[in-house]
Scaffold this active site. Structure first.
Site, PDB file in Angstrom:
ATOM      1  N   HIS A 143       0.885  -1.365  -0.013  1.00 19.94           N
ATOM      2  CA  HIS A 143      -0.002   0.094  -0.012  1.00 19.94           C
ATOM      3  C   HIS A 143       0.999   1.453  -0.194  1.00 19.94           C
ATOM      4  CE1 HIS A 143      -3.816   2.242   1.128  1.00 19.94           C
ATOM      5  NE2 HIS A 143      -2.822   2.988   1.752  1.00 19.94           N
ATOM      6  N   GLU A 144       1.533   1.365   1.141  1.00 18.23           N
ATOM      7  CA  GLU A 144       2.629   2.699   1.030  1.00 18.23           C
ATOM      8  C   GLU A 144       3.408   2.732  -0.152  1.00 18.23           C
ATOM      9  OE1 GLU A 144       2.003   4.658   3.290  1.00 18.23           O
ATOM     10  OE2 GLU A 144       0.402   3.727   4.537  1.00 18.23           O
ATOM     11  N   HIS A 174       1.983   4.858  -2.728  1.00 23.04           N
ATOM     12  CA  HIS A 174       2.137   6.391  -2.359  1.00 23.04           C
ATOM     13  C   HIS A 174       3.062   6.739  -2.819  1.00 23.04           C
ATOM     14  CE1 HIS A 174      -1.686   7.057  -0.296  1.00 23.04           C
ATOM     15  NE2 HIS A 174      -1.589   6.043   0.682  1.00 23.04           N
ATOM     16  N   GLU A 212      -4.224   8.245  -2.946  1.00 19.96           N
ATOM     17  CA  GLU A 212      -4.992   6.621  -2.153  1.00 19.96           C
ATOM     18  C   GLU A 212      -5.350   5.780  -3.269  1.00 19.96           C
ATOM     19  OE1 GLU A 212      -4.814   6.340   0.895  1.00 19.96           O
ATOM     20  OE2 GLU A 212      -6.232   4.332   1.340  1.00 19.96           O
TER      21      GLU A 212
END
Lengths: 500, 500
Positions: A264-265, A268, A294
């Site tokens: 997930h990170e 980003h 997001e």
């Protein structure tokens, strides 16, 4: 120097100072000794004062007027940059200084008290704090609305997702709100008839998790000559585009949540790393708001990593890593079982623990309630009741306490109204981007199964990352996918994944 | 707000921004990914520009005039702070902006070229770079001298050791220069008649070195809730008083140099940690120049740690730490042998590798040469000859090359004239402080042998650390020891240690 370039100079310095603050905030969460907060507070306060004064300097109004009168001399990136500088300037100048400082103070007190009240499940004691914050947020929203010619709620939303309006969100969320309850119950019914996923048993050594996480980050394109991976209590992607500081935490009993957290990170991080270097330290060079940010993390986590194609590639790597210390010969270590584990659906009270299918219901509830609070049609004292009935309607469950209900999130105590919708807008954008990517890379699944993410990265780099803030959020999506945000695509993703 | 407090407000913010830069510089050396230097450069440049503009703002001249006319309303700390603010202001405003930027550019180019020229032992090619730097430094020195009513060399010295004059240094260094050659030959003669120290054989695991270093730091009073120990290529004490970032490096073949290196840096760290918290972020709250800073590191390293008393306490801890993996039963692991190893004297060409007894000769040579260069009585082209004859006179050796001679240090290529004397002034101050401490704590040796450093710390805290920049450098020493800097005390220390 002409007015436009004078503005660029001011914003370049402003951005470099904010970048310095961002690095110091990373240090706060990862490196800083426990009692050094006072010194750090002074550094951050000075940076924030100086950069605020820079942007609110009286000469800027004149510079904007001049630059706008010469707009035809600017190329399209410069025009977009001028628009973004103006937007940042509005957000910093529209609200009178006394109101800004009253709001900052109220949010600080409210957040502090909220931590205590949540622990004690005491909404009544917390009520006056939240009322004060709401009242000051509404006042700010009105000031911004007047300056930017938007509705008050849209002026708040503009801080997080520029160009998106509540009218557009209403249409999309209302459609989802009708779809979700029936969809969720069908999924639960389907999953209840299948054998439950098998649990993976640890311990999973932190050093192994870290090495595996770094391997995957690198595979996805994270550049370790321009970024790091460290540990912090709450994982985040910090730093600046040229120096991305990603954090995670390691639970030696639970490996999967940490693994997909890193994925997930990394989404980003790749966005930040792919922003246009030429426009670094200019507003147009920044990421296009929180919904798109997001979308990049969820594309990496939910669309890419939680897929049978990806797990066919990644599961052997997991087995290889943990096989040093664990028996990895059981069926729980199959890619199918891991996929099943990560796609299990169950309505629950807490948003941050929610699965992909029920998460949007949590967001829609909050969006509807905060819009009413900003409009003045829902009083804070009536929030617990409204929360309970909303939860019942959307997820068929009712919280046992306000702590597990309307007091669970830090956003409202902290004055962050207008932020919640970006979570689900991000999920929808991610699905729509992936849909387009699959159309333009027909053998994507085969590539992913081989651990080849290059074409995927190139698509995102070209269509999203390198575009910075050149377009509004809706226009960026339209440029990338050829259409407006379409809830049908997102519903198709959910149905394909959970009901096929 | 009155003029004095308005100045305080400006300097508080200025100091907080410099503190932010200091944290980012620590990050540069310890954490930053290898290719993120461009982004970091932008952050540091913005911080430096903004803080420079803050101090050179035209309104400050007026504020200083007003504050000075109301000086009787200020208490003694405030008066000292006003003096220190003015001093900082002079250093930032006395030199015209174009000259500052020409010097910065020249130093940058010169340092870059010096790295190459030193490698190739090509003084001739480097000559024009050093000439340009010297010419601009002389011009700056004259501007500062005029503003501060000092001689040009003293104006440079004032940046590093406020209140000390070259007239005072001349007297002290001339005395030492007479003392040293004969002293050094007597020491060498004495040591040549004794058996050589025994070598300690590793490998010394980095993790063990680190754990031992941290234990010693903590014992000496380093507060790990307000500081850290990390690794960097060149050890330093960075960060800010409330958040001290100390670094070291570990050589697994050589444990002693790292160990005493940490003791050295810990002396710097304790000074920073002990500065008056009330005056944090004001000039008067800063450490009193580089000579005093070096006195604190050398007191910790040369006076305290390299002593039989201290080694009687510390050597068993070393044996305990390394005994896990090494045979520590030999005579090389005695405190006497370690003391002997650390006090071995031998004239050598390179300052940074010099022992305690020959180090001052390196410094005196540089001081004399740079004073002549600033005065215009020594041309850069004549430096290599002057260097060789000075080395011969002071240490009885002649460098085989300019790389091992006048091109060995970064200071002159980098424009840092006036810095060198602080090394030996620091060593002398350390000896004089230790002399006073022993007088006021009669059983200090016994305390140290037991690893009890509390009274020593309290003395330093009370007499040096907590005084910040309240006094000039000579006055601080007089306050602490009752007398001016006295070369007799330093010579006594050397004779006691090396000839007794």
């Amino acid at each position: 120097m002409d007015a436009y370039h004078e503005l660029e100079t001011t914003f370049r310095r402003h951005s470099a100072l904010r970048a310095a603050a961002s690095m110091l905030q990373w240090d706060n969460s990862t490196m800083m000794p426990e009692n050094s907060g006072d010194a750090r507070g002074e550094q951050l306060a000075a940076l924030s004062e100086v950069s605020h004064e820079m942007i609110t300097h009286p000469k800027l109004a004149d510079l904007f007027a001049k630059a706008e009168s010469q707009i035809s001399t600017l190329d399209d990136w410069q025009q977009a940059n001028l628009r973004e500088m103006k937007r940042a300037w509005h957000h910093q100048t529209a609200v009178p200084a006394e109101l800004v400082s009253a709001l900052t103070k109220a949010c600080h007190e409210s957040e502090l008290f909220w931590r205590k009240a949540r622990k004690e499940n005491n909404f009544k004691a917390f009520l006056p704090y939240q009322e004060k914050v709401l009242s000051l947020v509404r006042e700010s929203a009105e000031a911004k609305a007047a300056a930017m010619n938007l509705s008050p709620y849209d002026a708040l939303l503009d801080q997080y997702d520029p160009g998106t309006t509540s009218v557009a969100i209403d249409t999309i969320f209302d459609d989802l709100a009708i779809f979700l309850p029936d969809f969720i119950s069908k999924v639960i019914d389907k999953q209840s008839k299948e054998p439950a996923p098998l649990e993976l048993h640890g311990p999973f050594p932190a050093a192994t998790q870290k090495a595996l996480g770094k391997t995957m980050m690198q595979k996805l394109g994270f550049d370790f000559t321009r970024g790091r991976l460290d540990e912090s209590a709450h994982p985040f992607c910090g730093g600046v585009p040229g120096d991305v500081r990603l954090t995670t935490r390691y639970n030696e009993e639970d490996f999967l949540s940490g693994f997909f957290g890193v994925m997930h990170e990394t989404g980003h991080a790749l966005y930040e790393m792919g922003l246009p270097a030429k426009w670094r330290n200019q507003p147009v060079g920044e990421a296009r708001g929180m919904a798109f940010h997001e979308s990049q993390s969820l594309l990496s986590e939910m669309q890419l990593s939680i897929s049978l194609d990806f797990l066919e590639y990644a599961t052997p790597l997991m087995r290889e890593a943990f096989g040093q210390t664990l028996n990895i010969s059981g069926a729980e270590w199959s890619s199918e079982n891991i996929y099943k584990t990560m796609t299990r659906v169950q309505p629950s009270l807490i948003r941050v623990d929610a699965d992909e299918a029920t998460y949007p219901a949590h967001v829609i509830l909050r969006y509807r309630l905060e819009k009413q609070m900003i409009a003045g049609t829902l009083a804070v004292k009536d929030l617990p009741d409204a929360w309970r009935s909303g939860m019942q309607q959307l997820l068929g469950i009712t919280p046992d306490s306000d702590s597990n209900g309307c007091m669970q999130d830090v956003h409202w105590p902290d004055g962050a109204f207008g932020y919640f919708p970006t979570y689900t807008l991000g999920a929808m954008i991610a699905a729509q981007l992936m849909d387009s990517i699959k159309n333009s890379i027909p053998d994507l699944g085969a590539q992913i199964r081989k651990g080849n993410f290059q074409q995927l990265s190139e698509w995102l780099g070209k269509n999203i990352h390198s575009q910075g803030s050149r377009f509004s959020s809706p226009d960026l999506l339209k440029h990338a996918t050829g259409k407006n945000l379409d809830s049908a695509v997102y519903k198709k993703h959910l149905k394909n994944r959970y009901l096929a």
